[in-house]
Design a protein around this motif. Sequence first.
Motif, PDB file in Angstrom:
ATOM      1  N   ALA A   1       0.822  -1.209   0.000  1.00 25.50           N
ATOM      2  CA  ALA A   1       0.000   0.000   0.000  1.00 25.50           C
ATOM      3  C   ALA A   1       0.858   1.262   0.000  1.00 25.50           C
ATOM      4  CB  ALA A   1      -0.941  -0.007   1.202  1.00 25.50           C
ATOM      5  N   ALA A   2       1.949   1.243   0.749  1.00 26.32           N
ATOM      6  CA  ALA A   2       2.827   2.421   0.801  1.00 26.32           C
ATOM      7  C   ALA A   2       3.446   2.693  -0.561  1.00 26.32           C
ATOM      8  CB  ALA A   2       3.916   2.216   1.858  1.00 26.32           C
TER       9      ALA A   2
ATOM     10  N   THR B   1       0.757   3.933  -2.956  1.00 33.08           N
ATOM     11  CA  THR B   1       0.430   5.338  -2.715  1.00 33.08           C
ATOM     12  C   THR B   1       1.527   6.247  -3.258  1.00 33.08           C
ATOM     13  OG1 THR B   1      -0.866   4.789  -0.772  1.00 33.08           O
ATOM     14  CG2 THR B   1      -0.070   7.055  -0.925  1.00 33.08           C
ATOM     15  N   ARG B   2       2.779   5.826  -3.125  1.00 31.20           N
ATOM     16  CA  ARG B   2       3.887   6.627  -3.655  1.00 31.20           C
ATOM     17  C   ARG B   2       3.755   6.745  -5.176  1.00 31.20           C
ATOM     18  NH1 ARG B   2       9.444   4.302  -3.206  1.00 31.20           N
ATOM     19  NH2 ARG B   2       8.499   3.382  -1.385  1.00 31.20           N
TER      20      ARG B   2
ATOM     21  N   ARG C   1       0.883   6.164  -7.119  1.00 29.90           N
ATOM     22  CA  ARG C   1      -0.399   6.715  -7.596  1.00 29.90           C
ATOM     23  C   ARG C   1      -0.737   8.052  -6.966  1.00 29.90           C
ATOM     24  NH1 ARG C   1      -3.678   1.001  -7.533  1.00 29.90           N
ATOM     25  NH2 ARG C   1      -2.847   0.246  -9.511  1.00 29.90           N
TER      26      ARG C   1
ATOM     27  N   MET D   1      -1.190  10.437  -3.107  1.00 29.11           N
ATOM     28  CA  MET D   1      -2.081  10.485  -1.951  1.00 29.11           C
ATOM     29  C   MET D   1      -3.505  10.856  -2.365  1.00 29.11           C
ATOM     30  SD  MET D   1      -2.358   9.928   1.225  1.00 29.11           S
ATOM     31  CE  MET D   1      -0.745   9.984   1.973  1.00 29.11           C
ATOM     32  N   ARG D   2      -3.622  11.683  -3.389  1.00 26.69           N
ATOM     33  CA  ARG D   2      -4.956  12.096  -3.847  1.00 26.69           C
ATOM     34  C   ARG D   2      -5.749  10.879  -4.320  1.00 26.69           C
ATOM     35  NH1 ARG D   2      -6.225  17.300  -5.619  1.00 26.69           N
ATOM     36  NH2 ARG D   2      -8.311  17.375  -6.479  1.00 26.69           N
ATOM     37  N   TRP D   3      -5.100   9.994  -5.080  1.00 24.86           N
ATOM     38  CA  TRP D   3      -5.778   8.782  -5.536  1.00 24.86           C
ATOM     39  C   TRP D   3      -6.107   7.893  -4.343  1.00 24.86           C
ATOM     40  CZ3 TRP D   3      -4.625   3.649  -4.887  1.00 24.86           C
ATOM     41  CH2 TRP D   3      -5.460   2.765  -5.565  1.00 24.86           C
ATOM     42  N   ASN D   4      -5.160   7.733  -3.428  1.00 25.98           N
ATOM     43  CA  ASN D   4      -5.350   6.850  -2.289  1.00 25.98           C
ATOM     44  C   ASN D   4      -6.487   7.327  -1.392  1.00 25.98           C
ATOM     45  OD1 ASN D   4      -4.765   4.611  -0.658  1.00 25.98           O
ATOM     46  ND2 ASN D   4      -3.466   5.831   0.666  1.00 25.98           N
ATOM     47  N   ALA D   5      -6.580   8.620  -1.171  1.00 26.43           N
ATOM     48  CA  ALA D   5      -7.609   9.166  -0.284  1.00 26.43           C
ATOM     49  C   ALA D   5      -8.950   9.342  -0.990  1.00 26.43           C
ATOM     50  CB  ALA D   5      -7.145  10.510   0.275  1.00 26.43           C
TER      51      ALA D   5
ATOM     52  N   ARG E   1     -11.499   6.289  -5.574  1.00 24.63           N
ATOM     53  CA  ARG E   1     -10.900   5.246  -6.417  1.00 24.63           C
ATOM     54  C   ARG E   1     -11.866   4.739  -7.490  1.00 24.63           C
ATOM     55  NH1 ARG E   1      -7.484   1.662  -2.041  1.00 24.63           N
ATOM     56  NH2 ARG E   1      -6.552   3.430  -0.982  1.00 24.63           N
TER      57      ARG E   1
END
Length: 134
Positions: free
Chosen positions: A28-29, A32-33, A35, A37-41, A44
Amino acid sequence: MEFATLPLEIRMLAWAVLLGLGQLFLAAAVMTRQRGMRWNAGPRDGEPPPLSGVGARLDRAWRNYLETFGFFAAAVLAVVATGRGDAGTALGAQLYFWARVAYVPLYAAGIPYLRSLVWAVSVAGILMVLRGLF
């Protein structure tokens, strides 16, 4: 009951759960790196941007872990519940766990063949645990 006094198969199962969580967080880390943080938060929705390199390999290693873990957990729980554990089932549980530990960096580094051999050892470990039921 102290952790150290639990059957070895159960202790390996607990360690395998922690390994799985570690793989999840690592994948996941890196995801997120790549894609952002905007995509992760965000919600989706739609197709996610593709992962590449180590991120893609860690994601595949995580998915591969999920493919084997259920079999391992079921075999361990069945062996312990029926009181059929022995030195062979304990060794099988340890083989599964340590092979899965080795699998992650091998896959992340993109090392072929050895990675497949290590996967085969993990499956052999599951079969050794399962053998305790027969």
